[in-house]
Structures are given as C-alpha cells and as structure tokens.
Write a protein that holds these residues in place. Structure first.
Motif, PDB file in Angstrom:
ATOM      1  N   THR A   5     -12.282   3.448   4.710  1.00  0.00           N
ATOM      2  CA  THR A   5     -11.570   4.511   5.310  1.00  0.00           C
ATOM      3  C   THR A   5     -10.957   5.384   4.060  1.00  0.00           C
ATOM      4  OG1 THR A   5     -11.458   4.224   7.247  1.00  0.00           O
ATOM      5  CG2 THR A   5     -10.224   6.003   6.299  1.00  0.00           C
ATOM      6  N   VAL A   6      -9.726   4.081   2.889  1.00  0.00           N
ATOM      7  CA  VAL A   6      -9.032   4.837   1.856  1.00  0.00           C
ATOM      8  C   VAL A   6      -9.943   5.014   0.739  1.00  0.00           C
ATOM      9  CG1 VAL A   6      -7.895   3.568  -0.071  1.00  0.00           C
ATOM     10  CG2 VAL A   6      -7.433   3.580   2.718  1.00  0.00           C
ATOM     11  N   GLU A   7     -10.841   4.188   0.683  1.00  0.00           N
ATOM     12  CA  GLU A   7     -11.791   4.672  -0.994  1.00  0.00           C
ATOM     13  C   GLU A   7     -12.988   6.147  -0.315  1.00  0.00           C
ATOM     14  OE1 GLU A   7     -13.618   2.222  -4.544  1.00  0.00           O
ATOM     15  OE2 GLU A   7     -14.355   1.314  -2.532  1.00  0.00           O
ATOM     16  N   ASP A  24      -7.995   3.283  13.626  1.00  0.00           N
ATOM     17  CA  ASP A  24      -8.828   3.927  14.331  1.00  0.00           C
ATOM     18  C   ASP A  24      -9.719   5.113  13.059  1.00  0.00           C
ATOM     19  OD1 ASP A  24      -8.489   3.137  17.237  1.00  0.00           O
ATOM     20  OD2 ASP A  24      -7.042   4.801  16.897  1.00  0.00           O
ATOM     21  N   ASP A  25      -9.589   4.347  12.134  1.00  0.00           N
ATOM     22  CA  ASP A  25     -10.270   5.019  11.128  1.00  0.00           C
ATOM     23  C   ASP A  25      -9.843   6.227  10.385  1.00  0.00           C
ATOM     24  OD1 ASP A  25     -12.501   3.218  10.974  1.00  0.00           O
ATOM     25  OD2 ASP A  25     -13.757   4.331  12.753  1.00  0.00           O
ATOM     26  N   LYS A  26      -8.322   6.323  10.887  1.00  0.00           N
ATOM     27  CA  LYS A  26      -7.743   6.973  10.465  1.00  0.00           C
ATOM     28  C   LYS A  26      -6.519   7.074   9.798  1.00  0.00           C
ATOM     29  CE  LYS A  26      -9.737  10.999  12.457  1.00  0.00           C
ATOM     30  NZ  LYS A  26     -10.777  11.741  11.801  1.00  0.00           N
ATOM     31  N   ILE A  27      -5.924   7.704   8.352  1.00  0.00           N
ATOM     32  CA  ILE A  27      -4.853   7.341   7.675  1.00  0.00           C
ATOM     33  C   ILE A  27      -4.088   7.821   8.299  1.00  0.00           C
ATOM     34  CG2 ILE A  27      -3.870   7.028   5.336  1.00  0.00           C
ATOM     35  CD1 ILE A  27      -7.080   7.573   4.321  1.00  0.00           C
ATOM     36  N   GLU A  33     -10.202  15.421   6.885  1.00  0.00           N
ATOM     37  CA  GLU A  33     -10.789  14.640   7.972  1.00  0.00           C
ATOM     38  C   GLU A  33     -10.424  13.204   8.159  1.00  0.00           C
ATOM     39  OE1 GLU A  33     -14.716  14.920   7.133  1.00  0.00           O
ATOM     40  OE2 GLU A  33     -15.340  17.401   7.930  1.00  0.00           O
ATOM     41  N   LEU A  34     -10.200  12.602   7.073  1.00  0.00           N
ATOM     42  CA  LEU A  34      -9.911  11.108   7.605  1.00  0.00           C
ATOM     43  C   LEU A  34      -8.090  10.906   7.861  1.00  0.00           C
ATOM     44  CD1 LEU A  34     -12.684  10.032   4.864  1.00  0.00           C
ATOM     45  CD2 LEU A  34     -12.528  10.134   6.380  1.00  0.00           C
ATOM     46  N   LEU A  35      -7.433  12.332   7.645  1.00  0.00           N
ATOM     47  CA  LEU A  35      -5.958  11.890   7.570  1.00  0.00           C
ATOM     48  C   LEU A  35      -5.481  12.205   9.714  1.00  0.00           C
ATOM     49  CD1 LEU A  35      -4.646  13.831   4.902  1.00  0.00           C
ATOM     50  CD2 LEU A  35      -4.760  12.011   5.087  1.00  0.00           C
ATOM     51  N   ASP A  36      -4.958  11.492   9.035  1.00  0.00           N
ATOM     52  CA  ASP A  36      -4.317  11.368  11.015  1.00  0.00           C
ATOM     53  C   ASP A  36      -3.499  12.598  10.965  1.00  0.00           C
ATOM     54  OD1 ASP A  36      -3.966   9.890  14.105  1.00  0.00           O
ATOM     55  OD2 ASP A  36      -2.022  10.838  13.210  1.00  0.00           O
ATOM     56  N   MET A  63     -16.286   1.887  10.325  1.00  0.00           N
ATOM     57  CA  MET A  63     -15.759   1.723   9.185  1.00  0.00           C
ATOM     58  C   MET A  63     -13.883   1.400   9.155  1.00  0.00           C
ATOM     59  SD  MET A  63     -14.577   5.125   6.377  1.00  0.00           S
ATOM     60  CE  MET A  63     -15.506   6.551   8.070  1.00  0.00           C
ATOM     61  N   SER A  64     -14.611  -0.107   7.959  1.00  0.00           N
ATOM     62  CA  SER A  64     -13.637  -0.813   7.906  1.00  0.00           C
ATOM     63  C   SER A  64     -11.927  -0.012   6.751  1.00  0.00           C
ATOM     64  CB  SER A  64     -13.338  -1.771   6.552  1.00  0.00           C
ATOM     65  OG  SER A  64     -13.869  -0.715   5.265  1.00  0.00           O
ATOM     66  N   SER A  65     -11.004  -0.407   6.745  1.00  0.00           N
ATOM     67  CA  SER A  65      -9.679   0.528   6.539  1.00  0.00           C
ATOM     68  C   SER A  65     -10.067   0.319   5.411  1.00  0.00           C
ATOM     69  CB  SER A  65      -8.442  -0.497   7.080  1.00  0.00           C
ATOM     70  OG  SER A  65      -9.066  -1.445   6.064  1.00  0.00           O
ATOM     71  N   THR A  66     -10.780  -0.348   4.658  1.00  0.00           N
ATOM     72  CA  THR A  66     -10.874  -0.137   3.068  1.00  0.00           C
ATOM     73  C   THR A  66     -11.722   0.838   2.752  1.00  0.00           C
ATOM     74  OG1 THR A  66     -12.442  -1.702   3.349  1.00  0.00           O
ATOM     75  CG2 THR A  66      -9.748  -2.114   1.990  1.00  0.00           C
TER      76      THR A  66
END
Length: 120
Positions: free
Chosen positions: A6-8, A98-101, A24-27, A1-4
């Motif tokens: 992930t954020v979106e 690593d696909d986590k914010i 799930e998308l947060l470290d 997954m791209s960083s953008t």
C-alpha cells in the motif's frame, strides 16, 4: 494488499503525478505531519501538496519494512524545478489500516529541499 505494498503504491502514484490514484490509498481522515505541511484529512493533504506534485520525478527506495500496521520507508525523492534538479533523502513512517494509509510522518533536510526550489 500488504501494508508495504500500500505504501509503495501510494509513493509510486504520488511521485509520478497520479494524485487521484494516490488519494485512493488514503483514508478520508488521513493525517500528515512533515517539516513544511501538516494536515488532518485527505482533502487538505491533496490541496496542500498540489503545487509540489508537478515537481516530483519519482523516488529510489533504500529500505521499506513493516511492523504490523506501521510501515517505515527511507528513500531518495527526486525533484525537478526551474531552479534545478536533485534528490532529497526522506524518512517516512506510515500507519496502514484496511489497505488505506491512515497517517504519515516524514522527516527530511529542509535546506536540501529549499535549494531545489525557485527563489522569489
């Protein structure tokens, strides 16, 4: 997954009330700095924003771009409360690893946000 992406995905989940999906998308060591909330881990962020999430009604993205792990977004956050409905323009800087914010810093006009909040 791209960083953008992930954020979106995080913004979409969070602003639609899907707190578990957003988390799930947060470290686990996610840090957050905003005008009204500062946290130093994912659990604290979820707890600190629990009262806000039911008021969120989505967002309209103006601009989203990345520079390596850094992602910047400017969007209108839609809010609905018993005091009224409206939107607040937000500028956000996220760091994705690593696909986590890993961290977020947001800036917005607190007066515009406060005007949408119930008084008392």
């Amino acid at each position: 997954m791209s960083s953008t992406t992930t954020v979106e995905a995080f913004l979409t989940r969070f602003t639609s009330g899907d707190t578990n999906g957003a988390a799930e998308l947060l470290d686990d060591s996610f840090t957050f700095h905003g005008p009204m909330v500062q946290t130093d881990n994912k659990a604290s962020f979820i707890e600190a924003t629990a009262q806000l999430v039911p008021m969120l009604q989505g967002y309209d993205m103006h601009r989203l771009w990345a520079d390596g792990d850094d992602v910047c977004a400017i969007y209108d956050l839609h809010v609905a409360t018993p005091a009224g409905s409206g939107s607040v323009t937000v500028a956000e800087w996220s760091v994705v690893r690593d696909d986590k914010i890993a961290s977020q810093r947001i800036v917005f006009d607190t007066a515009a946000f406060a005007a949408l909040m119930p008084q008392g």
